[in-house]
Each structure stands twice: as structure tokens, then as C-alpha cells.
Design a protein around this motif. Structure first.
Motif, PDB file in Angstrom:
ATOM      1  N   PHE A   1      -5.747   0.336   7.123  1.00  0.00           N
ATOM      2  CA  PHE A   1      -6.115  -0.909   6.456  1.00  0.00           C
ATOM      3  C   PHE A   1      -7.556  -1.299   6.770  1.00  0.00           C
ATOM      4  O   PHE A   1      -8.288  -1.773   5.892  1.00  0.00           O
ATOM      5  CB  PHE A   1      -5.154  -2.025   6.883  1.00  0.00           C
ATOM      6  CG  PHE A   1      -5.215  -3.237   6.001  1.00  0.00           C
ATOM      7  CD1 PHE A   1      -5.044  -3.125   4.639  1.00  0.00           C
ATOM      8  CD2 PHE A   1      -5.446  -4.496   6.533  1.00  0.00           C
ATOM      9  CE1 PHE A   1      -5.095  -4.240   3.809  1.00  0.00           C
ATOM     10  CE2 PHE A   1      -5.496  -5.615   5.724  1.00  0.00           C
ATOM     11  CZ  PHE A   1      -5.322  -5.489   4.353  1.00  0.00           C
ATOM     12  N   THR A   2      -7.987  -1.078   8.003  1.00  0.00           N
ATOM     13  CA  THR A   2      -9.375  -1.377   8.364  1.00  0.00           C
ATOM     14  C   THR A   2     -10.337  -0.493   7.590  1.00  0.00           C
ATOM     15  O   THR A   2     -11.381  -0.952   7.107  1.00  0.00           O
ATOM     16  CB  THR A   2      -9.581  -1.195   9.871  1.00  0.00           C
ATOM     17  OG1 THR A   2      -8.643  -1.996  10.593  1.00  0.00           O
ATOM     18  CG2 THR A   2     -10.985  -1.599  10.282  1.00  0.00           C
ATOM     19  N   SER A   3      -9.988   0.786   7.462  1.00  0.00           N
ATOM     20  CA  SER A   3     -10.860   1.721   6.739  1.00  0.00           C
ATOM     21  C   SER A   3     -10.977   1.358   5.264  1.00  0.00           C
ATOM     22  O   SER A   3     -12.028   1.579   4.646  1.00  0.00           O
ATOM     23  CB  SER A   3     -10.331   3.151   6.878  1.00  0.00           C
ATOM     24  OG  SER A   3     -10.337   3.570   8.224  1.00  0.00           O
ATOM     25  N   THR A   4      -9.907   0.803   4.684  1.00  0.00           N
ATOM     26  CA  THR A   4      -9.978   0.459   3.265  1.00  0.00           C
ATOM     27  C   THR A   4     -10.970  -0.670   2.994  1.00  0.00           C
ATOM     28  O   THR A   4     -11.546  -0.738   1.900  1.00  0.00           O
ATOM     29  CB  THR A   4      -8.588   0.045   2.733  1.00  0.00           C
ATOM     30  OG1 THR A   4      -8.084  -1.061   3.501  1.00  0.00           O
ATOM     31  CG2 THR A   4      -7.623   1.201   2.795  1.00  0.00           C
TER      32      THR A   4
ATOM     33  N   SER B   1      -4.255  -1.783  -1.605  1.00  0.00           N
ATOM     34  CA  SER B   1      -3.076  -2.630  -1.421  1.00  0.00           C
ATOM     35  C   SER B   1      -1.801  -1.884  -1.806  1.00  0.00           C
ATOM     36  O   SER B   1      -0.779  -1.981  -1.115  1.00  0.00           O
ATOM     37  CB  SER B   1      -3.209  -3.907  -2.254  1.00  0.00           C
ATOM     38  OG  SER B   1      -4.333  -4.661  -1.853  1.00  0.00           O
ATOM     39  N   GLY B   2      -1.860  -1.135  -2.914  1.00  0.00           N
ATOM     40  CA  GLY B   2      -0.698  -0.358  -3.323  1.00  0.00           C
ATOM     41  C   GLY B   2      -0.338   0.714  -2.319  1.00  0.00           C
ATOM     42  O   GLY B   2       0.840   0.922  -1.986  1.00  0.00           O
TER      43      GLY B   2
ATOM     44  N   ASN C   1       5.293  -5.903  -6.431  1.00  0.00           N
ATOM     45  CA  ASN C   1       4.179  -6.810  -6.701  1.00  0.00           C
ATOM     46  C   ASN C   1       4.056  -7.901  -5.643  1.00  0.00           C
ATOM     47  O   ASN C   1       2.950  -8.366  -5.357  1.00  0.00           O
ATOM     48  CB  ASN C   1       4.324  -7.415  -8.095  1.00  0.00           C
ATOM     49  CG  ASN C   1       3.791  -6.515  -9.187  1.00  0.00           C
ATOM     50  OD1 ASN C   1       2.585  -6.423  -9.387  1.00  0.00           O
ATOM     51  ND2 ASN C   1       4.686  -5.823  -9.866  1.00  0.00           N
ATOM     52  N   ILE C   2       5.162  -8.317  -5.055  1.00  0.00           N
ATOM     53  CA  ILE C   2       5.090  -9.292  -3.965  1.00  0.00           C
ATOM     54  C   ILE C   2       4.296  -8.703  -2.802  1.00  0.00           C
ATOM     55  O   ILE C   2       3.406  -9.353  -2.236  1.00  0.00           O
ATOM     56  CB  ILE C   2       6.501  -9.705  -3.516  1.00  0.00           C
ATOM     57  CG1 ILE C   2       7.178 -10.543  -4.604  1.00  0.00           C
ATOM     58  CG2 ILE C   2       6.442 -10.493  -2.201  1.00  0.00           C
ATOM     59  CD1 ILE C   2       8.631 -10.839  -4.335  1.00  0.00           C
ATOM     60  N   LYS C   3       4.602  -7.465  -2.430  1.00  0.00           N
ATOM     61  CA  LYS C   3       3.868  -6.813  -1.346  1.00  0.00           C
ATOM     62  C   LYS C   3       2.416  -6.549  -1.763  1.00  0.00           C
ATOM     63  O   LYS C   3       1.479  -6.754  -0.978  1.00  0.00           O
ATOM     64  CB  LYS C   3       4.552  -5.487  -0.970  1.00  0.00           C
ATOM     65  CG  LYS C   3       5.980  -5.639  -0.502  1.00  0.00           C
ATOM     66  CD  LYS C   3       6.635  -4.274  -0.300  1.00  0.00           C
ATOM     67  CE  LYS C   3       8.098  -4.423   0.073  1.00  0.00           C
ATOM     68  NZ  LYS C   3       8.768  -3.100   0.223  1.00  0.00           N
ATOM     69  N   PHE C   4       2.241  -6.100  -3.002  1.00  0.00           N
ATOM     70  CA  PHE C   4       0.925  -5.765  -3.542  1.00  0.00           C
ATOM     71  C   PHE C   4      -0.013  -6.967  -3.502  1.00  0.00           C
ATOM     72  O   PHE C   4      -1.133  -6.895  -2.967  1.00  0.00           O
ATOM     73  CB  PHE C   4       1.117  -5.249  -4.966  1.00  0.00           C
ATOM     74  CG  PHE C   4      -0.140  -4.964  -5.729  1.00  0.00           C
ATOM     75  CD1 PHE C   4      -0.980  -3.934  -5.353  1.00  0.00           C
ATOM     76  CD2 PHE C   4      -0.473  -5.717  -6.843  1.00  0.00           C
ATOM     77  CE1 PHE C   4      -2.143  -3.654  -6.070  1.00  0.00           C
ATOM     78  CE2 PHE C   4      -1.615  -5.452  -7.566  1.00  0.00           C
ATOM     79  CZ  PHE C   4      -2.451  -4.417  -7.173  1.00  0.00           C
ATOM     80  N   PHE C   5       0.438  -8.099  -4.018  1.00  0.00           N
ATOM     81  CA  PHE C   5      -0.402  -9.293  -4.042  1.00  0.00           C
ATOM     82  C   PHE C   5      -0.564  -9.886  -2.642  1.00  0.00           C
ATOM     83  O   PHE C   5      -1.565 -10.549  -2.364  1.00  0.00           O
ATOM     84  CB  PHE C   5       0.169 -10.327  -5.006  1.00  0.00           C
ATOM     85  CG  PHE C   5      -0.083  -9.994  -6.448  1.00  0.00           C
ATOM     86  CD1 PHE C   5      -1.348 -10.114  -6.995  1.00  0.00           C
ATOM     87  CD2 PHE C   5       0.943  -9.528  -7.251  1.00  0.00           C
ATOM     88  CE1 PHE C   5      -1.592  -9.794  -8.315  1.00  0.00           C
ATOM     89  CE2 PHE C   5       0.718  -9.203  -8.574  1.00  0.00           C
ATOM     90  CZ  PHE C   5      -0.550  -9.339  -9.115  1.00  0.00           C
ATOM     91  N   GLY C   6       0.409  -9.650  -1.765  1.00  0.00           N
ATOM     92  CA  GLY C   6       0.251 -10.089  -0.384  1.00  0.00           C
ATOM     93  C   GLY C   6      -0.924  -9.422   0.291  1.00  0.00           C
ATOM     94  O   GLY C   6      -1.718 -10.075   0.992  1.00  0.00           O
TER      95      GLY C   6
ATOM     96  N   LEU D   1      -4.639 -10.775   1.597  1.00  0.00           N
ATOM     97  CA  LEU D   1      -5.152 -10.477   2.936  1.00  0.00           C
ATOM     98  C   LEU D   1      -6.594  -9.998   2.875  1.00  0.00           C
ATOM     99  O   LEU D   1      -7.421 -10.340   3.734  1.00  0.00           O
ATOM    100  CB  LEU D   1      -4.257  -9.423   3.602  1.00  0.00           C
ATOM    101  CG  LEU D   1      -4.415  -9.242   5.112  1.00  0.00           C
ATOM    102  CD1 LEU D   1      -4.226 -10.563   5.845  1.00  0.00           C
ATOM    103  CD2 LEU D   1      -3.417  -8.208   5.633  1.00  0.00           C
ATOM    104  N   PHE D   2      -6.933  -9.209   1.835  1.00  0.00           N
ATOM    105  CA  PHE D   2      -8.323  -8.811   1.614  1.00  0.00           C
ATOM    106  C   PHE D   2      -9.213 -10.036   1.472  1.00  0.00           C
ATOM    107  O   PHE D   2     -10.305 -10.110   2.054  1.00  0.00           O
ATOM    108  CB  PHE D   2      -8.436  -7.943   0.355  1.00  0.00           C
ATOM    109  CG  PHE D   2      -8.331  -6.475   0.585  1.00  0.00           C
ATOM    110  CD1 PHE D   2      -9.425  -5.743   1.025  1.00  0.00           C
ATOM    111  CD2 PHE D   2      -7.142  -5.800   0.377  1.00  0.00           C
ATOM    112  CE1 PHE D   2      -9.340  -4.388   1.240  1.00  0.00           C
ATOM    113  CE2 PHE D   2      -7.040  -4.442   0.588  1.00  0.00           C
ATOM    114  CZ  PHE D   2      -8.134  -3.724   1.021  1.00  0.00           C
TER     115      PHE D   2
END
Length: 385
Positions: A235-238, A284-285, A332-337, A341-342
Motif C-alpha cells: 500500500f505504501t508503494s502504491t 485500491s482494487g 465497491n465498499i472495499k474499493f471506495f474505502g 484512504l488515499f
């Protein structure tokens, strides 16, 4: 008849590709509004609030502004690279997201089309299913560095060129850590296929270790519990791959004016913006798929959802559509979460200095990613004994 079915397959896949691309493009203004309102909330401001209710019509005003601004080309620019860069900025994120599975496949019965009887037909809720989905997505996403170099070199501006050089060095540095961070995931699930990874994370936490079954029914069977370090590194690398704060050194306003897109305005600048948000969507996906069960429902398997749907409707095709819809909503709930965060991180953390950025990538994240890979291999070997 076979040729007709092949043509139908091509038509369906083409429609899906267009729909997913339009979804990505249409999500960008929504995310821009969420980011502007969200940043205002974080910093105790109002944000856009004049044009339409809650500033929602500000998006339309911005679109008109982007489309009607004067098209300016610097005298020292290289026209081919200058105009090609924003166009190519859209491609990597859009193509990569096509390979992300957003739900379970669903089946429709026989139907009449073009004077022929078709079906039953199974639709995949993704642009295309590639067995080596991870390799494909990482390979396509890495092409984004070339668009930044094209913009920096084609602008004929030293600040743009410096921003492009920073971006390329940053991308190369963090791609190594990003790639290594998911090697543990690949070893854990034994596949490159994203759908198979999602299927492996169903139900509650359970695994075999040295002949013993270890289970924790209060936890979902997600990759984050097997690869916490890998999830943090990925996640940090993204953030660095997407040129988002605190890793947006390619656009450092304080020292580079605006970096690689200094000479771009209007719709050309907007295309760079869409490309950046496209990479956020891909990240995110993938974060949801690798570490949070993808479209899977926590503690519940797809078969259990199918059983429930079959009890609601006796039609098997409608049951499969209902299952696909439920899992699409969960994804989509996880995706938009993660998209939120971004945004949250961008408006919370300050920008790194460039030497800190490079030190973090080469001296901290790369060694830890290598350590995580070796540790995962060692644990998997012990579990097989």
C-alpha cells in the motif's frame, strides 16, 4: 454458428471494455469532489459550496473550464511527445483495471439475438480474465513512467524535465519494493490468477501448519492476516507509483512549479489527472483482492450466498445475477474505502524530501520486502512438513 458465437464474444467483451473505461472516467469527477470536500473537512474548511448544492455543480463548471481553455504549446516543445503524453497517461490505468475481477460471474439463459438463439451464457464482471493477472497489471501499470518522461522531455522546460526525472527514479525505486511485497501473496495462494486468490480467501480464518489445523472463526480468511508486512509495503508503494502525497516529488510545487505537467493546461492537464486517479483505482482494487478478500463477503463463502439466493428465487439465472450483484456491492465498499484512504493520507501527511524518498525506497522498504519474501517461503516450508 461457431463464427457467430465468436463474434458475439467479441461484441460482449468490447462492450465491457467500453463500460469499464467509462466507469473509470466518470468516477474521476466524483473522486475530485470527494477529495475537495474531504480535504476541507480534514482541515476544518468548507470546500466547494457555491455552485450547486454542496458544490456538486462545481464539477460541471470545471469540465467547461477544462474544455474551453486556450490550447498553448511552448515554442521549445517537441509537439509529438507534448501531445502524446496526456493521451498515453490514460492508457495504463484503464487497461490495468480491466483485469480486476469485481464480482462473481453470472449466467443468463437462452435468448434471441441477430436472428439466432444464444445461451446459456456466462458473463465475467471484469474486462477480461487473464491467468497471469498480477503480471499483466504490474507490467501495464509500470508504463506510466514513460508518459511522465514524454511530458517532461516534450515540454522543453527544465522544471518539467526535473519532475519527469524524479518521477522515473521514484517509479523504478518503488516498483521493486511493490513487486517483492506481493511475492509472499503469490507463494501463499500458489497462483497468479486474481479470481483464484479471491476464492482462496472465503470463509473464516483457517490454515494447516505442520499437520495441525489452526482456525479463528472470529476473523475472516483474508490475506492481511497472513501477510501484514506485505500489505503495508504494497500500500505504501502504491502511493509512490501513483505520485500521491507524501510521494508526489514529481509535482513538488515548492521547487518545481508543477513538475512534469508545468506546461499543460485545460483538457491536456485533465487527462493527466484522470490517469493519476486511474492508478489509484487499480491500487485500491488490488489492495482489496490481495489482502481483503476481493469481492468476497467476510466469514461467508460464495456457495453460501448462492444457497441463500436460490432460496429467494427459484430461477437459477436470476439467483446467479443476485449473487453477482451482492458481491459487486461488497467489492465497491472495499474499493471506495481504500480510495478514501488515499485521500485521507494526502491531506494528513507532509511531503518527504527527495533524499528521504529514495532512502525509504532503497534502504528500508526493499530490504523489508525481501525479508517478507524469505520469511513467507520459510513458513510455507514448515507448514508442508
Amino acid at each position: 454458428m461457431n463464427m457467430g458465437k465468436d463474434a458475439f464474444e467479441i461484441l460482449v467483451n468490447g462492450i465491457k471494455l467500453v463500460l469499464i473505461f467509462l466507469m473509470i472516467v466518470q468516477l474521476v469527477p466524483i473522486l475530485v469532489w470527494v477529495e475537495r470536500r474531504g480535504s476541507a473537512f480534514i482541515q476544518n474548511r468548507l470546500g466547494p459550496n457555491r455552485v450547486g448544492p454542496l458544490g456538486l455543480m462545481q464539477l460541471l463548471a470545471d469540465a467547461v473550464k477544462f474544455l474551453t481553455k486556450e490550447s498553448f504549446v511552448p515554442d521549445t516543445a517537441k509537439p509529438l511527445l507534448y501531445f502524446a503524453a496526456p493521451v498515453f497517461a490514460l492508457i495504463p490505468g484503464a487497461i490495468a483495471f480491466m483485469a480486476v475481477p469485481m464480482s462473481t460471474p453470472f449466467t443468463v439463459g437462452t435468448f434471441e439475438l441477430f436472428g439466432q438463439t444464444w445461451g446459456p451464457y456466462t458473463f465475467l464482471v471484469q474486462g477480461y480474465d487473464i491467468g497471469i493477472g498480477i503480471v499483466f497489471i504490474l507490467g501495464v501499470s509500470s508504463l506510466a513512467a514513460y508518459t511522465l518522461l514524454m511530458a517532461g522531455w516534450g515540454s522543453g522546460n527544465k522544471y518539467s524535465l526535473m519532475g519527469a526525472l524524479r518521477a522515473s527514479a521514484q517509479t523504478i525505486s518503488y516498483e521493486l519494493a511493490l513487486g517483492l511485497s506481493i511475492v509472499g501473496v503469490i507463494m501463499l495462494y500458489g497462483t497468479f490468477n486474481l479470481s483464484e486468490m479471491t476464492a482462496a480467501q472465503q470463509g473464516s480464518l483457517h490454515f494447516q501448519f505442520m499437520g495441525y489445523t489452526i482456525a479463528a472463526s472470529w476473523l475472516p480468511n483474508w490475506g492481511i492476516f497472513y501477510q501484514p508486512l506485505g500489505a503495508l509495503l504494497f500500500f505504501t508503494s502504491t502511493f509512490a507509483e501513483s505520485n500521491r502525497l507524501p510521494f508526489d516529488l514529481a509535482e513538488g510545487e515548492a521547487e518545481l512549479v508543477a513538475g512534469f505537467h508545468t506546461e499543460y493546461g485545460g483538457f491536456k492537464f485533465n487527462m493527466f489527472f484522470i490517469g493519476e486517479y486511474g492508478h489509484m483505482m487499480v491500487a485500491s482494487g488490488l489492495m482489496a483482492i490481495f489482502f481483503f478478500g476481493g469481492y468476497g463477503i467476510p466469514w461467508v463463502t460464495v456457495d453460501q450466498v448462492h444457497q441463500w439466493a436460490s432460496s429467494v428465487t427459484a430461477n437459477a439465472n436470476w439467483a446467479s445475477v443476485l449473487v453477482a450483484l451482492i458481491h459487486f456491492i461488497v467489492f465497491n465498499i472495499k474499493f471506495f474505502g481504500f480510495l478514501w484512504l488515499f485521500i485521507w493520507v494526502r491531506w494528513t501527511l507532509p511531503r518527504f524530501r527527495y533524499d528521504q524518498l529514495m532512502d525509504l525506497g532503497w534502504k528500508t522498504m526493499l530490504p523489508w520486502a525481501l525479508f517478507n519474501t524469505i520469511l513467507t517461503a520459510f513458513v510455507i516450508y514448515l507448514a508442508s512438513l
